[in-house]
Design a protein around this motif. Structure first.
Motif, PDB file in Angstrom:
ATOM      1  N   ALA A   4      12.233  -5.246  12.020  1.00 32.54           N
ATOM      2  CA  ALA A   4      12.055  -6.671  11.736  1.00 32.54           C
ATOM      3  C   ALA A   4      10.664  -7.104  12.157  1.00 32.54           C
ATOM      4  CB  ALA A   4      13.110  -7.476  12.483  1.00 32.54           C
ATOM      5  N   VAL A   5       9.916  -7.632  11.217  1.00 33.82           N
ATOM      6  CA  VAL A   5       8.549  -8.093  11.484  1.00 33.82           C
ATOM      7  C   VAL A   5       8.372  -9.446  10.804  1.00 33.82           C
ATOM      8  CG1 VAL A   5       7.617  -5.766  11.634  1.00 33.82           C
ATOM      9  CG2 VAL A   5       7.648  -6.937   9.436  1.00 33.82           C
ATOM     10  N   PRO A   6       7.349 -10.186  11.210  1.00 33.59           N
ATOM     11  CA  PRO A   6       7.071 -11.446  10.519  1.00 33.59           C
ATOM     12  C   PRO A   6       6.840 -11.204   9.030  1.00 33.59           C
ATOM     13  CG  PRO A   6       5.822 -11.302  12.558  1.00 33.59           C
ATOM     14  CD  PRO A   6       6.442  -9.959  12.348  1.00 33.59           C
ATOM     15  N   PRO A   7       7.373 -12.036   8.169  1.00 36.46           N
ATOM     16  CA  PRO A   7       7.224 -11.835   6.727  1.00 36.46           C
ATOM     17  C   PRO A   7       5.766 -11.679   6.294  1.00 36.46           C
ATOM     18  CG  PRO A   7       8.861 -13.522   7.153  1.00 36.46           C
ATOM     19  CD  PRO A   7       8.238 -13.193   8.478  1.00 36.46           C
ATOM     20  N   ARG A   8       4.857 -12.434   6.919  1.00 39.32           N
ATOM     21  CA  ARG A   8       3.455 -12.331   6.530  1.00 39.32           C
ATOM     22  C   ARG A   8       2.889 -10.955   6.872  1.00 39.32           C
ATOM     23  NH1 ARG A   8       0.380 -12.918   4.258  1.00 39.32           N
ATOM     24  NH2 ARG A   8      -1.423 -14.032   5.049  1.00 39.32           N
ATOM     25  N   ALA A   9       3.329 -10.382   7.988  1.00 38.07           N
ATOM     26  CA  ALA A   9       2.859  -9.044   8.340  1.00 38.07           C
ATOM     27  C   ALA A   9       3.338  -8.025   7.309  1.00 38.07           C
ATOM     28  CB  ALA A   9       3.347  -8.664   9.735  1.00 38.07           C
ATOM     29  N   ALA A  10       4.615  -8.115   6.932  1.00 41.93           N
ATOM     30  CA  ALA A  10       5.152  -7.193   5.937  1.00 41.93           C
ATOM     31  C   ALA A  10       4.427  -7.341   4.606  1.00 41.93           C
ATOM     32  CB  ALA A  10       6.649  -7.444   5.756  1.00 41.93           C
ATOM     33  N   GLU A  11       4.123  -8.575   4.220  1.00 48.02           N
ATOM     34  CA  GLU A  11       3.414  -8.809   2.958  1.00 48.02           C
ATOM     35  C   GLU A  11       2.015  -8.201   2.994  1.00 48.02           C
ATOM     36  OE1 GLU A  11       2.298  -9.868  -0.795  1.00 48.02           O
ATOM     37  OE2 GLU A  11       4.292  -9.756   0.113  1.00 48.02           O
ATOM     38  N   GLU A  12       1.317  -8.334   4.128  1.00 42.85           N
ATOM     39  CA  GLU A  12      -0.034  -7.767   4.229  1.00 42.85           C
ATOM     40  C   GLU A  12       0.007  -6.238   4.191  1.00 42.85           C
ATOM     41  OE1 GLU A  12      -2.976  -9.177   4.045  1.00 42.85           O
ATOM     42  OE2 GLU A  12      -2.044 -11.147   3.794  1.00 42.85           O
ATOM     43  N   VAL A  13       1.042  -5.629   4.779  1.00 43.55           N
ATOM     44  CA  VAL A  13       1.180  -4.175   4.692  1.00 43.55           C
ATOM     45  C   VAL A  13       1.350  -3.749   3.239  1.00 43.55           C
ATOM     46  CG1 VAL A  13       2.732  -2.249   5.205  1.00 43.55           C
ATOM     47  CG2 VAL A  13       2.000  -3.783   7.029  1.00 43.55           C
ATOM     48  N   ARG A  14       2.208  -4.448   2.520  1.00 45.87           N
ATOM     49  CA  ARG A  14       2.402  -4.110   1.104  1.00 45.87           C
ATOM     50  C   ARG A  14       1.095  -4.262   0.332  1.00 45.87           C
ATOM     51  NH1 ARG A  14       7.597  -6.383   2.142  1.00 45.87           N
ATOM     52  NH2 ARG A  14       6.868  -8.502   1.709  1.00 45.87           N
ATOM     53  N   ARG A  15       0.363  -5.319   0.620  1.00 46.08           N
ATOM     54  CA  ARG A  15      -0.919  -5.509  -0.058  1.00 46.08           C
ATOM     55  C   ARG A  15      -1.901  -4.397   0.308  1.00 46.08           C
ATOM     56  NH1 ARG A  15      -2.405 -11.993   0.236  1.00 46.08           N
ATOM     57  NH2 ARG A  15      -0.612 -12.737  -0.984  1.00 46.08           N
ATOM     58  N   GLY A  16      -1.909  -4.009   1.571  1.00 45.19           N
ATOM     59  CA  GLY A  16      -2.825  -2.961   2.003  1.00 45.19           C
ATOM     60  C   GLY A  16      -2.603  -1.660   1.258  1.00 45.19           C
ATOM     61  N   TYR A  17      -1.330  -1.245   1.111  1.00 43.06           N
ATOM     62  CA  TYR A  17      -1.064  -0.006   0.391  1.00 43.06           C
ATOM     63  C   TYR A  17      -1.353  -0.153  -1.099  1.00 43.06           C
ATOM     64  CZ  TYR A  17       0.778   2.190   4.544  1.00 43.06           C
ATOM     65  OH  TYR A  17       0.890   2.741   5.805  1.00 43.06           O
ATOM     66  N   ALA A  18      -1.152  -1.340  -1.636  1.00 39.94           N
ATOM     67  CA  ALA A  18      -1.520  -1.569  -3.031  1.00 39.94           C
ATOM     68  C   ALA A  18      -3.028  -1.442  -3.215  1.00 39.94           C
ATOM     69  CB  ALA A  18      -1.039  -2.943  -3.495  1.00 39.94           C
ATOM     70  N   HIS A  19      -3.805  -1.978  -2.288  1.00 36.11           N
ATOM     71  CA  HIS A  19      -5.263  -1.845  -2.365  1.00 36.11           C
ATOM     72  C   HIS A  19      -5.680  -0.375  -2.267  1.00 36.11           C
ATOM     73  CE1 HIS A  19      -5.862  -6.094  -2.455  1.00 36.11           C
ATOM     74  NE2 HIS A  19      -5.589  -6.325  -1.178  1.00 36.11           N
ATOM     75  N   LEU A  20      -5.020   0.379  -1.376  1.00 33.90           N
ATOM     76  CA  LEU A  20      -5.322   1.806  -1.287  1.00 33.90           C
ATOM     77  C   LEU A  20      -5.031   2.504  -2.609  1.00 33.90           C
ATOM     78  CD1 LEU A  20      -4.011   2.885   2.233  1.00 33.90           C
ATOM     79  CD2 LEU A  20      -6.370   2.985   1.427  1.00 33.90           C
ATOM     80  N   GLY A  21      -3.901   2.161  -3.206  1.00 33.24           N
ATOM     81  CA  GLY A  21      -3.552   2.763  -4.486  1.00 33.24           C
ATOM     82  C   GLY A  21      -4.554   2.466  -5.571  1.00 33.24           C
ATOM     83  N   ALA A  22      -5.210   1.309  -5.461  1.00 31.66           N
ATOM     84  CA  ALA A  22      -6.226   0.912  -6.441  1.00 31.66           C
ATOM     85  C   ALA A  22      -7.617   1.425  -6.064  1.00 31.66           C
ATOM     86  CB  ALA A  22      -6.255  -0.604  -6.569  1.00 31.66           C
ATOM     87  N   GLY A  23      -7.716   2.134  -4.931  1.00 27.33           N
ATOM     88  CA  GLY A  23      -8.995   2.688  -4.520  1.00 27.33           C
ATOM     89  C   GLY A  23      -9.908   1.716  -3.798  1.00 27.33           C
ATOM     90  N   ASP A  24      -9.365   0.607  -3.327  1.00 28.17           N
ATOM     91  CA  ASP A  24     -10.171  -0.414  -2.657  1.00 28.17           C
ATOM     92  C   ASP A  24      -9.913  -0.342  -1.151  1.00 28.17           C
ATOM     93  OD1 ASP A  24     -11.527  -2.649  -1.752  1.00 28.17           O
ATOM     94  OD2 ASP A  24     -10.861  -3.933  -3.402  1.00 28.17           O
ATOM     95  N   ALA A  25     -10.632   0.573  -0.472  1.00 24.44           N
ATOM     96  CA  ALA A  25     -10.413   0.772   0.958  1.00 24.44           C
ATOM     97  C   ALA A  25     -10.840  -0.440   1.776  1.00 24.44           C
ATOM     98  CB  ALA A  25     -11.171   2.012   1.428  1.00 24.44           C
ATOM     99  N   GLU A  26     -11.858  -1.144   1.326  1.00 19.63           N
ATOM    100  CA  GLU A  26     -12.340  -2.295   2.092  1.00 19.63           C
ATOM    101  C   GLU A  26     -11.278  -3.381   2.183  1.00 19.63           C
ATOM    102  OE1 GLU A  26     -16.310  -5.130   2.299  1.00 19.63           O
ATOM    103  OE2 GLU A  26     -15.644  -4.400   0.347  1.00 19.63           O
ATOM    104  N   ARG A  27     -10.679  -3.735   1.048  1.00 20.95           N
ATOM    105  CA  ARG A  27      -9.643  -4.766   1.066  1.00 20.95           C
ATOM    106  C   ARG A  27      -8.395  -4.263   1.784  1.00 20.95           C
ATOM    107  NH1 ARG A  27      -8.543  -8.271  -4.108  1.00 20.95           N
ATOM    108  NH2 ARG A  27      -7.541  -9.471  -2.438  1.00 20.95           N
ATOM    109  N   ALA A  28      -8.104  -2.970   1.664  1.00 24.16           N
ATOM    110  CA  ALA A  28      -6.960  -2.407   2.381  1.00 24.16           C
ATOM    111  C   ALA A  28      -7.153  -2.550   3.880  1.00 24.16           C
ATOM    112  CB  ALA A  28      -6.787  -0.937   2.010  1.00 24.16           C
TER     113      ALA A  28
END
Length: 276
Positions: free
Chosen positions: A31-55
């Motif tokens: 259990a984590v704050p919803p915003r933390a979970a959302e940022e993790v999902r975004r981070g892995y999406a950025h990695l998948g898109a090749g954008d390490a800086e935004r990740a």
């Protein structure tokens, strides 16, 4: 670096023989704050898109909401690893594991990093731990198989063209372990081109040229852009006396990688063999 025989069919790219495990959708399990979970999902999406800086920004933002979030630590480790910064990546993966000991991807990523640092025994421990947690973790399975394959080549002196004391026994054991791991990988993903390719390489080294040809052909079908698979197919066909077919495969190898000296050298051999 390798003997002529090993160079002829070597499956391991000079810099990329171990694949980085990058989970694109890492489930946040505690259990984590919803915003933390959302940022993790975004981070892995950025990695998948090749954008390490935004990740990196997304994972760091997640840690502001939950400083002990292992998925964010793992993500930051991946960011550092993609940049070649092993010194900063390692403590990220290690902290992710301390926070969540059953985090298979973090164990796999730490194992990959330890292999890059030539800490083979520790790397194998981490990769085996990852696979005990998640037997279907393909990147960990491939890394472990290729580590065992490399150990087999070193044990037999293939890596340096030297005779190694007890090398035959060492290679046999390492190759048997590698083969088992590749077959496990194919149970997870029957279309894993790398597994077909590396199994064919071992068959080639051990003189099973018909089986090597089938494996390389399967790898070339699954990965049409792989010049390594085409080269393996070429030399296997030549070994089988099918030199004209081998020449066609070597030409395809050169089309895919015009600067590949192995393809050029093997093509000349195939053409000479094919002459009446």
């Amino acid at each position: 670096m390798t003997s002529p025989r090993a160079r002829a069919a070597a499956p391991l790219a000079a810099l990329g023989w171990i694949l980085l495990a990058v989970p694109l959708a890492c489930a946040v399990r505690h259990a984590v704050p919803p915003r933390a979970a959302e940022e993790v999902r975004r981070g892995y999406a950025h990695l998948g898109a090749g954008d390490a800086e935004r990740a990196e920004v997304a994972f760091a933002h997640a840690l502001q909401f939950d400083p002990d979030l292992p998925e964010a630590e793992n993500g930051l480790g991946i960011v550092c690893r993609t940049r070649g910064d092993l010194d900063r990546a390692r403590p990220r993966f290690e902290r992710a594991i301390r926070l969540r000991p059953d985090f298979a991807e973090a164990h796999a990523n730490l194992g990959e990093l330890l292999l890059a640092l030539d800490h083979a025994a520790d790397a194998e421990d981490e990769l085996r731990t990852a696979l005990r947690i998640d037997p279907d973790l393909a990147d960990a399975r491939l890394n472990l198989a290729r580590a065992l394959l490399a150990h087999g080549l070193a044990a037999s002196g293939e890596e340096h063209g030297l005779a190694a004391s007890g090398g035959g026994r060492g290679r046999a054991a390492a190759f048997a372990g590698a083969r088992t791991e590749y077959l496990h990988l194919l149970e997870t993903d029957p279309d894993a081109a790398a597994a077909h390719h590396d199994l064919a390489f071992m068959d080639y080294l051990e003189g099973r040229f018909a089986r090597a040809e089938r494996g390389y052909r399967r790898a070339a079908t699954l990965a049409p852009s792989s010049h390594e698979a085409q080269h393996g197919l070429c030399i296997s066909l030549v070994r089988l006396g099918r030199c004209a077919e081998g020449a066609r495969a070597c030409r395809r190898c050169l089309e895919l990688a015009p600067g590949a000296d192995r393809c050029r050298t093997s093509l000349a051999g195939a053409l000479a063999c094919a002459e009446p």
